[in-house]
Scaffold this motif. Structure first.
Motif, PDB file in Angstrom:
ATOM      1  N   VAL A 201      12.120  18.293   6.049  1.00 36.27           N
ATOM      2  CA  VAL A 201      12.081  17.776   4.684  1.00 36.27           C
ATOM      3  C   VAL A 201      10.804  16.971   4.440  1.00 36.27           C
ATOM      4  CG1 VAL A 201      13.206  16.311   2.979  1.00 36.27           C
ATOM      5  CG2 VAL A 201      14.595  17.716   4.529  1.00 36.27           C
ATOM      6  N   ALA A 202      10.550  15.979   5.284  1.00 37.11           N
ATOM      7  CA  ALA A 202       9.385  15.120   5.069  1.00 37.11           C
ATOM      8  C   ALA A 202       9.129  14.278   6.307  1.00 37.11           C
ATOM      9  CB  ALA A 202       9.598  14.200   3.870  1.00 37.11           C
ATOM     10  N   ASN A 203       7.883  13.818   6.470  1.00 36.86           N
ATOM     11  CA  ASN A 203       7.590  12.887   7.548  1.00 36.86           C
ATOM     12  C   ASN A 203       6.521  11.889   7.123  1.00 36.86           C
ATOM     13  OD1 ASN A 203       5.279  14.468   7.778  1.00 36.86           O
ATOM     14  ND2 ASN A 203       5.914  15.429   9.700  1.00 36.86           N
ATOM     15  N   ILE A 204       6.401  10.847   7.943  1.00 39.97           N
ATOM     16  CA  ILE A 204       5.477   9.760   7.653  1.00 39.97           C
ATOM     17  C   ILE A 204       4.934   9.195   8.954  1.00 39.97           C
ATOM     18  CG2 ILE A 204       7.398   8.105   7.530  1.00 39.97           C
ATOM     19  CD1 ILE A 204       5.766   6.569   5.400  1.00 39.97           C
ATOM     20  N   GLY A 205       3.615   8.970   8.968  1.00 37.49           N
ATOM     21  CA  GLY A 205       3.010   8.267  10.093  1.00 37.49           C
ATOM     22  C   GLY A 205       3.225   6.785   9.889  1.00 37.49           C
ATOM     23  N   TRP A 206       3.908   6.156  10.823  1.00 30.82           N
ATOM     24  CA  TRP A 206       4.389   4.800  10.569  1.00 30.82           C
ATOM     25  C   TRP A 206       3.257   3.794  10.384  1.00 30.82           C
ATOM     26  CZ3 TRP A 206       8.938   4.230   8.880  1.00 30.82           C
ATOM     27  CH2 TRP A 206       9.574   2.997   8.861  1.00 30.82           C
ATOM     28  N   SER A 207       2.198   3.921  11.132  1.00 29.67           N
ATOM     29  CA  SER A 207       1.083   2.972  11.018  1.00 29.67           C
ATOM     30  C   SER A 207       0.202   3.281   9.821  1.00 29.67           C
ATOM     31  CB  SER A 207       0.242   2.998  12.289  1.00 29.67           C
ATOM     32  OG  SER A 207       0.937   2.453  13.371  1.00 29.67           O
ATOM     33  N   ALA A 208      -0.214   4.507   9.691  1.00 29.97           N
ATOM     34  CA  ALA A 208      -1.162   4.876   8.638  1.00 29.97           C
ATOM     35  C   ALA A 208      -0.497   5.069   7.290  1.00 29.97           C
ATOM     36  CB  ALA A 208      -1.909   6.149   9.031  1.00 29.97           C
ATOM     37  N   GLY A 209       0.796   5.350   7.321  1.00 32.21           N
ATOM     38  CA  GLY A 209       1.491   5.578   6.055  1.00 32.21           C
ATOM     39  C   GLY A 209       1.264   6.950   5.464  1.00 32.21           C
ATOM     40  N   SER A 210       0.573   7.810   6.181  1.00 27.96           N
ATOM     41  CA  SER A 210       0.356   9.164   5.684  1.00 27.96           C
ATOM     42  C   SER A 210       1.671   9.916   5.660  1.00 27.96           C
ATOM     43  CB  SER A 210      -0.647   9.886   6.575  1.00 27.96           C
ATOM     44  OG  SER A 210      -0.246   9.812   7.926  1.00 27.96           O
ATOM     45  N   THR A 211       1.833  10.753   4.653  1.00 28.44           N
ATOM     46  CA  THR A 211       3.100  11.462   4.483  1.00 28.44           C
ATOM     47  C   THR A 211       2.875  12.945   4.261  1.00 28.44           C
ATOM     48  OG1 THR A 211       3.151  11.117   2.090  1.00 28.44           O
ATOM     49  CG2 THR A 211       4.179   9.420   3.446  1.00 28.44           C
ATOM     50  N   TYR A 212       3.911  13.696   4.545  1.00 26.06           N
ATOM     51  CA  TYR A 212       3.921  15.120   4.233  1.00 26.06           C
ATOM     52  C   TYR A 212       5.329  15.469   3.807  1.00 26.06           C
ATOM     53  CZ  TYR A 212       3.426  20.130   4.507  1.00 26.06           C
ATOM     54  OH  TYR A 212       3.407  21.461   4.195  1.00 26.06           O
ATOM     55  N   VAL A 213       5.436  16.153   2.684  1.00 30.30           N
ATOM     56  CA  VAL A 213       6.736  16.531   2.149  1.00 30.30           C
ATOM     57  C   VAL A 213       6.770  18.042   1.996  1.00 30.30           C
ATOM     58  CG1 VAL A 213       8.374  16.220   0.266  1.00 30.30           C
ATOM     59  CG2 VAL A 213       6.880  14.340   0.924  1.00 30.30           C
ATOM     60  N   ALA A 214       7.864  18.644   2.383  1.00 30.35           N
ATOM     61  CA  ALA A 214       7.999  20.096   2.297  1.00 30.35           C
ATOM     62  C   ALA A 214       7.812  20.574   0.862  1.00 30.35           C
ATOM     63  CB  ALA A 214       9.368  20.526   2.826  1.00 30.35           C
ATOM     64  N   ASP A 215       7.182  21.728   0.709  1.00 30.84           N
ATOM     65  CA  ASP A 215       6.919  22.273  -0.622  1.00 30.84           C
ATOM     66  C   ASP A 215       8.197  22.435  -1.436  1.00 30.84           C
ATOM     67  OD1 ASP A 215       4.206  24.496   0.421  1.00 30.84           O
ATOM     68  OD2 ASP A 215       4.218  22.368  -0.116  1.00 30.84           O
ATOM     69  N   SER A 216       9.285  22.758  -0.765  1.00 25.28           N
ATOM     70  CA  SER A 216      10.534  23.039  -1.471  1.00 25.28           C
ATOM     71  C   SER A 216      11.102  21.818  -2.188  1.00 25.28           C
ATOM     72  CB  SER A 216      11.581  23.581  -0.488  1.00 25.28           C
ATOM     73  OG  SER A 216      11.813  22.652   0.561  1.00 25.28           O
ATOM     74  N   VAL A 217      10.690  20.620  -1.773  1.00 23.37           N
ATOM     75  CA  VAL A 217      11.252  19.398  -2.370  1.00 23.37           C
ATOM     76  C   VAL A 217      10.196  18.410  -2.833  1.00 23.37           C
ATOM     77  CG1 VAL A 217      13.363  19.615  -0.997  1.00 23.37           C
ATOM     78  CG2 VAL A 217      11.452  18.235  -0.131  1.00 23.37           C
ATOM     79  N   LYS A 218       8.931  18.733  -2.704  1.00 25.30           N
ATOM     80  CA  LYS A 218       7.878  17.726  -2.893  1.00 25.30           C
ATOM     81  C   LYS A 218       7.828  17.167  -4.307  1.00 25.30           C
ATOM     82  CE  LYS A 218       4.114  20.992  -3.775  1.00 25.30           C
ATOM     83  NZ  LYS A 218       2.772  21.435  -3.300  1.00 25.30           N
TER      84      LYS A 218
END
Length: 124
Positions: free
Chosen positions: A48-65
């Motif tokens: 579904v989605a993830n986040i780099g805890w320190s940098a705060g960078s995120t990625y969300v799946a296209d199906s739900v973004k």
């Protein structure tokens, strides 16, 4: 021992919103990636989605973004998934996961720790 505990699931009508939480404990998560996956019985687990805890960078799946947002609160060691405009196809058990490292990966097998899951049911 890393422990992940999800909460916030429930029953909601189509078009509604829910916010899932994942309370993380047992370690400093500064060098972790945290993620949400979901699974419907009989189907493969879906990223579904993830986040780099320190940098705060995120990625969300296209199906739900366009509808879901992932975020984290460092002070509370808590991961969130804000889900808006929910649809029946979003019905699933939602799992929180964590992996050591900084690479944002969508592969479930790359994650070291998992929560027990929280059920989300969207009625039409």
């Amino acid at each position: 021992q890393v422990q992940l505990v999800e909460s916030g699931g429930g029953l909601v009508q189509a078009g509604g919103s829910l916010r899932l939480s994942c309370a993380a404990s047992g370690h400093s998560f500064s060098n972790y990636v945290m993620a949400w996956f979901r699974q419907v019985p009989g189907k493969e687990r879906e990223f579904v989605a993830n986040i780099g805890w320190s940098a705060g960078s995120t990625y969300v799946a296209d199906s739900v973004k366009d509808r879901f947002t992932i975020s984290g609160d460092n002070a509370k060691n808590t991961l969130y998934l804000q889900m808006n405009s929910l649809q029946p196809e979003d019905t699933a058990v939602y799992y929180c996961a964590a992996r050591i490292g900084i690479r944002l990966t969508k592969v479930g097998g790359d994650y070291d720790y998992w929560g027990q899951g929280t059920q989300v049911t969207v009625s039409s």
